[in-house]
Design a protein around this motif. Structure first.
Motif, short mmCIF file in Angstrom:
data_model
loop_
_atom_site.label_atom_id
_atom_site.label_comp_id
_atom_site.label_asym_id
_atom_site.label_seq_id
_atom_site.Cartn_x
_atom_site.Cartn_y
_atom_site.Cartn_z
N HIS A 1 4.42 -12.53 -2.10
CA HIS A 1 3.79 -11.89 -0.95
C HIS A 1 4.71 -10.85 -0.32
O HIS A 1 4.28 -9.73 0.00
CB HIS A 1 3.40 -12.94 0.09
N ILE A 2 5.98 -11.21 -0.14
CA ILE A 2 6.92 -10.27 0.50
C ILE A 2 7.19 -9.08 -0.42
O ILE A 2 7.33 -7.94 0.05
CB ILE A 2 8.22 -11.00 0.89
N GLU A 3 7.23 -9.30 -1.71
CA GLU A 3 7.35 -8.16 -2.63
C GLU A 3 6.15 -7.24 -2.49
O GLU A 3 6.29 -6.00 -2.53
CB GLU A 3 7.50 -8.66 -4.06
N ASP A 4 4.97 -7.81 -2.32
CA ASP A 4 3.76 -7.01 -2.13
C ASP A 4 3.84 -6.23 -0.82
O ASP A 4 3.46 -5.05 -0.76
CB ASP A 4 2.54 -7.93 -2.15
N VAL A 5 4.33 -6.86 0.23
CA VAL A 5 4.51 -6.17 1.52
C VAL A 5 5.47 -4.99 1.35
O VAL A 5 5.24 -3.91 1.89
CB VAL A 5 5.02 -7.15 2.60
N ALA A 6 6.53 -5.19 0.59
CA ALA A 6 7.49 -4.10 0.34
C ALA A 6 6.80 -2.94 -0.36
O ALA A 6 7.02 -1.77 -0.02
CB ALA A 6 8.66 -4.62 -0.49
N ARG A 7 5.96 -3.24 -1.32
CA ARG A 7 5.24 -2.17 -2.03
C ARG A 7 4.27 -1.45 -1.09
O ARG A 7 4.11 -0.22 -1.17
CB ARG A 7 4.50 -2.74 -3.24
N ARG A 8 3.61 -2.20 -0.21
CA ARG A 8 2.68 -1.58 0.74
C ARG A 8 3.42 -0.57 1.62
O ARG A 8 2.92 0.53 1.87
CB ARG A 8 2.02 -2.65 1.62
N LEU A 9 4.59 -0.94 2.09
CA LEU A 9 5.36 -0.04 2.94
C LEU A 9 5.89 1.16 2.15
O LEU A 9 5.94 2.28 2.66
CB LEU A 9 6.54 -0.78 3.58
N ALA A 10 6.26 0.93 0.89
CA ALA A 10 6.74 2.04 0.07
C ALA A 10 5.64 3.09 -0.13
O ALA A 10 5.92 4.29 -0.17
CB ALA A 10 7.23 1.52 -1.27
N LEU A 11 4.40 2.64 -0.22
CA LEU A 11 3.29 3.58 -0.37
C LEU A 11 3.09 4.41 0.90
O LEU A 11 2.41 5.45 0.86
CB LEU A 11 2.00 2.83 -0.70
N GLU A 12 3.69 3.99 2.00
CA GLU A 12 3.63 4.76 3.24
C GLU A 12 4.76 5.79 3.33
O GLU A 12 4.91 6.46 4.34
CB GLU A 12 3.69 3.82 4.45
N GLY A 13 5.56 5.88 2.27
CA GLY A 13 6.61 6.89 2.23
C GLY A 13 7.99 6.41 2.61
O GLY A 13 8.88 7.23 2.88
N PHE A 14 8.21 5.10 2.60
CA PHE A 14 9.52 4.55 2.96
C PHE A 14 10.29 4.09 1.72
O PHE A 14 9.70 3.77 0.68
CB PHE A 14 9.37 3.36 3.90
N LEU A 15 11.61 4.07 1.85
CA LEU A 15 12.48 3.39 0.90
C LEU A 15 12.62 1.97 1.42
O LEU A 15 13.19 1.76 2.50
CB LEU A 15 13.83 4.09 0.83
N VAL A 16 12.12 1.00 0.69
CA VAL A 16 12.00 -0.37 1.21
C VAL A 16 12.86 -1.33 0.41
O VAL A 16 12.86 -1.31 -0.84
CB VAL A 16 10.52 -0.83 1.16
N PHE A 17 13.59 -2.18 1.13
CA PHE A 17 14.43 -3.18 0.47
C PHE A 17 14.16 -4.54 1.08
O PHE A 17 14.18 -4.71 2.30
CB PHE A 17 15.91 -2.82 0.63
N ALA A 18 13.91 -5.52 0.21
CA ALA A 18 13.63 -6.89 0.65
C ALA A 18 14.62 -7.84 0.00
O ALA A 18 14.46 -8.20 -1.18
CB ALA A 18 12.20 -7.27 0.28
#
Length: 296
Positions: free
Chosen positions: A113-130
């Protein structure tokens, strides 16, 4: 998909599940206390299964989504666990630097789930690290019960240092713009609050139903805060008044939202506690807040 919601369960049963999820009671105690709700041929074990996460059914962004580049990386945490593993996600077509956001999981480690959340935020244009706080114990084990049991064995002082180090790791990357934002859920909400007291140049913090820092620690907060709470969450909500008083006293920029009729974990769409309307609103507020406050 036929999904159950919190309305399909009694509040007492939901409260029992919350205690189980957070280690206040064990599986046996939950099943014993939940037995009175097992009617019409339904067992207490079946109720637990119905309330537990269904990762595949809730996934929003596939692991192999071509719009993203994802990978697992390690970073150093000399004051914490030494080395910590995490999941990094960014838009595939972006060649420049991106605003960095740290995502902090609940009390089960880096689950799907948290990996999916990271991908959702990355699609918003962020560099995301979990990061995965369970790294020193072998990482997320692929089973929520085992993950919860392992989590209780962590040295929380070292784990906090691991997340402080994660901010530095993300900030210093050549593909990041600099100041870091953080979003955390449940346990991770508490970590987001903690990081706001520890990182003077944190760009923004968004705790979802997280434990609050001590009032005397709030004086160190410089980042703007967007704070989400559920209405039916007595354990967490008991600390709201003192936190808000300290935020006001120290002139911290903050917004607090409490979502009517919701349960702890309302943003987690893998369980019946998920509230689609509240989660959609809280998520949009979160994305907008991060876009305003994390430098591009």
């Amino acid at each position: 998909m036929d999904r159950k919601s919190a309305a399909d369960f009694s509040q007492e049963l939901l409260d029992l599940f919350d205690k189980y999820v957070h280690g206040i009671i064990d599986r046996r105690a939950f099943l014993t206390k939940a037995a009175k709700f097992a009617v019409g041929g339904t067992s207490a074990a079946a109720l637990l299964d119905a309330l537990s996460p269904k990762f595949a059914e809730a996934q929003q962004v596939p692991k192999d989504d071509k719009r993203l580049h994802t990978e697992y990386v390690e970073y150093s945490s000399p004051q914490g666990s030494g080395k910590v593993r995490g999941y990094l996600a960014r838009p595939a077509q972006s060649g420049g630097r991106l605003p960095p956001v740290l995502v902090v999981h609940e009390n089960r480690g880096l689950n799907p789930h948290i990996e999916d959340v990271a991908r959702r935020l990355a699609l918003e244009g962020f560099l995301v690290f979990a990061p995965d706080a369970l790294t020193p114990l072998g990482g997320y084990p692929g089973d929520e019960d085992k993950a919860r049991e392992a989590f209780a064995k962590l040295d929380q002082a070292k784990t906090q240092e691991d997340f402080v180090a994660a901010v530095g790791f993300l900030k210093d990357r050549s593909d990041a713009t600099g100041k870091v934002g953080v979003v955390g859920f449940c346990y991770g909400g508490g970590i987001a609050n903690m990081l706001a007291t520890r990182i003077p140049d944190l760009a923004a913090a968004v705790p979802f139903y997280g434990l609050q820092p001590k009032p005397e620690e709030v004086v160190r907060i410089r980042a703007p805060l967007l704070i989400h709470y559920a209405e039916n969450d007595d354990r967490i909500n008991a600390g709201i008044a003192a936190y808000e008083q300290a935020l006001k006293a120290n002139k911290v920029r903050y917004q607090i939202y409490k979502y009517p009729g919701t349960q702890h974990g309302f943003n987690n769409d893998t369980t019946p506690r998920y509230d689609p309307a509240a989660a959609t609103l809280a998520w949009q507020r979160t994305v907008d807040f991060l876009k305003r406050n994390v430098p591009r």
